[in-house]
Scaffold this motif. Sequence first.
Motif, PDB file in Angstrom:
ATOM      1  N   LEU A  70      46.118  88.744  28.862  1.00  0.00           N
ATOM      2  CA  LEU A  70      45.094  88.092  29.436  1.00  0.00           C
ATOM      3  C   LEU A  70      44.450  89.147  31.094  1.00  0.00           C
ATOM      4  O   LEU A  70      43.102  88.657  30.902  1.00  0.00           O
ATOM      5  CB  LEU A  70      45.983  86.976  30.074  1.00  0.00           C
ATOM      6  N   VAL A 106      38.795  81.053  26.995  1.00  0.00           N
ATOM      7  CA  VAL A 106      38.570  79.901  28.143  1.00  0.00           C
ATOM      8  C   VAL A 106      37.302  79.232  28.974  1.00  0.00           C
ATOM      9  O   VAL A 106      38.187  79.555  30.390  1.00  0.00           O
ATOM     10  CB  VAL A 106      39.429  78.904  27.763  1.00  0.00           C
ATOM     11  N   LEU A 107      36.497  79.045  29.575  1.00  0.00           N
ATOM     12  CA  LEU A 107      35.712  78.661  30.584  1.00  0.00           C
ATOM     13  C   LEU A 107      36.302  77.271  30.663  1.00  0.00           C
ATOM     14  O   LEU A 107      35.582  75.958  29.724  1.00  0.00           O
ATOM     15  CB  LEU A 107      34.103  79.301  30.577  1.00  0.00           C
ATOM     16  N   GLN A 118      32.856  95.039  28.398  1.00  0.00           N
ATOM     17  CA  GLN A 118      32.969  93.792  27.915  1.00  0.00           C
ATOM     18  C   GLN A 118      31.063  93.936  27.396  1.00  0.00           C
ATOM     19  O   GLN A 118      30.669  93.301  26.259  1.00  0.00           O
ATOM     20  CB  GLN A 118      33.252  92.772  27.426  1.00  0.00           C
ATOM     21  N   ALA A 119      31.011  92.474  28.286  1.00  0.00           N
ATOM     22  CA  ALA A 119      29.273  92.653  28.563  1.00  0.00           C
ATOM     23  C   ALA A 119      28.482  93.633  27.994  1.00  0.00           C
ATOM     24  O   ALA A 119      27.374  93.364  27.302  1.00  0.00           O
ATOM     25  CB  ALA A 119      28.732  91.882  29.853  1.00  0.00           C
ATOM     26  N   ASP A 174      41.835  91.035  28.995  1.00  0.00           N
ATOM     27  CA  ASP A 174      40.441  90.738  28.955  1.00  0.00           C
ATOM     28  C   ASP A 174      39.307  90.240  29.979  1.00  0.00           C
ATOM     29  O   ASP A 174      38.597  90.525  29.979  1.00  0.00           O
ATOM     30  CB  ASP A 174      40.621  89.130  27.943  1.00  0.00           C
ATOM     31  N   HIS A 225      37.280  98.850  29.141  1.00  0.00           N
ATOM     32  CA  HIS A 225      35.968  98.803  28.452  1.00  0.00           C
ATOM     33  C   HIS A 225      34.683  97.790  29.097  1.00  0.00           C
ATOM     34  O   HIS A 225      35.624  96.645  30.131  1.00  0.00           O
ATOM     35  CB  HIS A 225      36.177  98.506  27.400  1.00  0.00           C
ATOM     36  N   ALA A 251      24.705  87.891  31.569  1.00  0.00           N
ATOM     37  CA  ALA A 251      25.097  88.908  31.190  1.00  0.00           C
ATOM     38  C   ALA A 251      24.100  90.103  31.701  1.00  0.00           C
ATOM     39  O   ALA A 251      24.520  91.223  32.163  1.00  0.00           O
ATOM     40  CB  ALA A 251      25.935  88.761  30.303  1.00  0.00           C
ATOM     41  N   ALA A 268      32.505  84.961  38.103  1.00  0.00           N
ATOM     42  CA  ALA A 268      33.547  84.472  37.192  1.00  0.00           C
ATOM     43  C   ALA A 268      34.965  84.820  38.113  1.00  0.00           C
ATOM     44  O   ALA A 268      34.750  85.780  38.272  1.00  0.00           O
ATOM     45  CB  ALA A 268      33.553  84.435  35.920  1.00  0.00           C
ATOM     46  N   LEU A 315      37.937  81.093  34.506  1.00  0.00           N
ATOM     47  CA  LEU A 315      38.232  81.338  33.165  1.00  0.00           C
ATOM     48  C   LEU A 315      39.727  80.957  33.381  1.00  0.00           C
ATOM     49  O   LEU A 315      40.539  81.694  33.829  1.00  0.00           O
ATOM     50  CB  LEU A 315      37.870  82.763  32.974  1.00  0.00           C
ATOM     51  N   THR A 323      29.922  89.098  38.665  1.00  0.00           N
ATOM     52  CA  THR A 323      30.109  88.621  37.306  1.00  0.00           C
ATOM     53  C   THR A 323      29.521  86.555  37.817  1.00  0.00           C
ATOM     54  O   THR A 323      29.638  85.907  36.493  1.00  0.00           O
ATOM     55  CB  THR A 323      31.126  88.546  36.289  1.00  0.00           C
ATOM     56  N   VAL A 350      39.124  91.157  33.334  1.00  0.00           N
ATOM     57  CA  VAL A 350      39.030  92.676  33.616  1.00  0.00           C
ATOM     58  C   VAL A 350      37.928  93.369  32.659  1.00  0.00           C
ATOM     59  O   VAL A 350      36.526  94.061  32.733  1.00  0.00           O
ATOM     60  CB  VAL A 350      39.979  94.124  34.120  1.00  0.00           C
ATOM     61  N   ALA A 351      38.196  93.116  31.127  1.00  0.00           N
ATOM     62  CA  ALA A 351      36.962  94.011  30.679  1.00  0.00           C
ATOM     63  C   ALA A 351      35.828  92.593  30.578  1.00  0.00           C
ATOM     64  O   ALA A 351      35.041  93.215  30.694  1.00  0.00           O
ATOM     65  CB  ALA A 351      37.232  94.279  29.374  1.00  0.00           C
ATOM     66  N   ARG A 352      35.899  91.449  30.709  1.00  0.00           N
ATOM     67  CA  ARG A 352      34.849  90.605  31.283  1.00  0.00           C
ATOM     68  C   ARG A 352      33.829  91.218  32.700  1.00  0.00           C
ATOM     69  O   ARG A 352      33.150  90.408  33.711  1.00  0.00           O
ATOM     70  CB  ARG A 352      35.112  88.887  31.607  1.00  0.00           C
ATOM     71  N   ARG A 353      35.115  91.735  34.050  1.00  0.00           N
ATOM     72  CA  ARG A 353      34.457  91.853  34.718  1.00  0.00           C
ATOM     73  C   ARG A 353      34.756  90.335  35.586  1.00  0.00           C
ATOM     74  O   ARG A 353      33.633  90.658  36.756  1.00  0.00           O
ATOM     75  CB  ARG A 353      32.993  92.724  34.560  1.00  0.00           C
ATOM     76  N   ARG A 379      26.074  81.639  30.418  1.00  0.00           N
ATOM     77  CA  ARG A 379      26.592  83.151  30.178  1.00  0.00           C
ATOM     78  C   ARG A 379      27.251  83.049  28.266  1.00  0.00           C
ATOM     79  O   ARG A 379      27.745  83.640  28.274  1.00  0.00           O
ATOM     80  CB  ARG A 379      27.969  82.681  30.171  1.00  0.00           C
TER      81      ARG A 379
END
Lengths: 339, 339
Positions: free
Chosen positions: B115, A100-101, A55-56, B118, A53, B56, B69, B101, B67, B120-123, A122
């Motif tokens: 985690l 958490v960033l 997310q962004a 998550d 997925h 994003a 990050a 992150l 990204t 990965v979903a945030r790329r 972000r």
Amino acid sequence: MQQIRPRATMRDVAALAGVSLKTVSRVVNDEAGVGDAVRARVRAAVVQLDYRHHQAASDLRRGTGRTRAVGVLVQDVANDFSSRLLRSLEDAAREHGLAVLAGSLDEDPDRERALVADMVARRVDGLVIMAATSMQDYLQPEQRAGLPIVFVDREPAGIAADSVTVDNRGGARAAVDHLLERGHRRIAFLGDLPSIVTANERHLGYLESLQAAGVPADPSLAVLGLHDEDQAQRALESLFASRTPPTAVFTARNVITVGALRALRARGASWRTALVGFDDLPLFELLDPSVTAVRQDVAALGRATAQILVDRLAGDASPPRRVVLHPELVFRASSNAPV
Amino acid sequence: MQQIRPRATMRDVAALAGVSLKTVSRVVNDEAGVGDAVRARVRAAVVQLDYRHHQAASDLRRGTGRTRAVGVLVQDVANDFSSRLLRSLEDAAREHGLAVLAGSLDEDPDRERALVADMVARRVDGLVIMAATSMQDYLQPEQRAGLPIVFVDREPAGIAADSVTVDNRGGARAAVDHLLERGHRRIAFLGDLPSIVTANERHLGYLESLQAAGVPADPSLAVLGLHDEDQAQRALESLFASRTPPTAVFTARNVITVGALRALRARGASWRTALVGFDDLPLFELLDPSVTAVRQDVAALGRATAQILVDRLAGDASPPRRVVLHPELVFRASSNAPV
DNA sequence: TTGAAAGCGCTACCAC
DNA sequence: GTGGTAGCGCTTTCAA
């Protein structure tokens, strides 16, 4: 090196499963209204293509403006106090599915502004800041845009926002009162720059305590602007080299306390110099003499901060809250030294 | 509570400045090809509307898949070792404009997988993992999709990936050799679960050292599965209560060492029991006796890890690198206790 | 139950 | 120099 295979999109999954894009979306998001057979076919395609997925993209289209991430800016993630606070916040964030960033500010105002700008770009859902700036009015536009901001450890200036802090002045007063009660009159103060609110408050508490006891403050006994262990160690060594050295020391931050301990140790003066430090450290109890310290309940600080942030994220629009926790003086041996 | 004003988009800025969307994009991204007058008008509109770039959306459209990050998953961000590593990585990331992150795994494999999913979903552009799982084959699809993964502190299993670790076995051997040289024969081992690679390696080092010296290992002297200070303290107290207590102790992690120190202190046995700990702590030098420890260069660990990650992000597709750092035995007083 | 079209905020590409 | 158009990957209508 192996071949890299570009990430599959929903379109790819749809093509493989022989369904429409929208159906894939439904399956991926566990929405109702998809037949079991189709659902299974889509699931298989997801696995086969290692679909993940995005997310962004999802957030963007949903238009909720939420990213389920919060920014936490502390003084230094490697510092005992900051890292425990970060951990406490992370635990609370996790319970609410928030990532958490993290960022270290090192008391650098420019760095704070830069990191905040990055977090805003972000679109983090919320921000927790242990401010390095003396004025946070630059955050007003973000607040107006609906970004919840909670200041921790230090109250904000130039902006009406939530804060969770510790009664630094009271804690410092308690520490110095304690030394005065033991008969000390020449009490040194070792602290950081007065431009740092907490450092200044602790200095003021020191002065207030002396004044209340009718002890004139000797400016030569107060050293400000100490950032690290080495500076603190050298500062205390200088004080001892003076004609009228202190008989007691109040150190206003954990790293400063450690530096002072090194100076006392090097001089063999640990037992004949009283010491109280602001901030407790896990090993203080095991030192000889064990170290008397003003303890802040870091976990409680984090919990209170997280609670406010979570409430705000849930839509709480009440006036800014100001939570002030009270530190506790932990009596140990280092403050027993004779005058 | 003040009115919240929704964030302005480029479209809003364009409308206010009387230019096209594309021109705003050019100005915001500091691209050439915009007249000074127009540029100024757009800038003014940006300020007036408090426009903030939406990273994003920008990333999505650019299609670079980046990204800026990185995810950093450590054992516990509040632990001295993990937090210093995190800080070291943060510094390196900052130099390259990468946000961090952060996440704590608490030795929980499920948490690691959650985690990672998550992140990965945030790329995230890259991942640094102090693994809690014993097998990381589940990461193969991510790696295949081009995600750089660097394992730190613990080597990966079931996947060919970069790693930066410490010679735990060698460090443990050095610690135990040291105690053997001082004549000790009954050396206790206090460590965490052998399912944690580092804990197991340190245990093996302990056993190897004994074997090399021809000293039979007494299983009753080795206590595994210790997670925190309290457990370690109680474990050592139990050993002392036995008929044949140890004359020396090797503690395989910082929190375990602290627990052992408490036990020794409570028993008044600090000076007559030799102790060597794995992991140094800032205050070990100031304890009485000061604590002999196997020191890991955390900053170097972080630097090496960051370097690999940055190289991979720059396109380095060479075979996985395995960096092994060598810890150093710091001699202090705690290992001087007589047999 | 399924799908086509529109569009979140932004930038690449190509016109003018 | 400047602007329109298309579309990143996804979800929201609304229609079939």
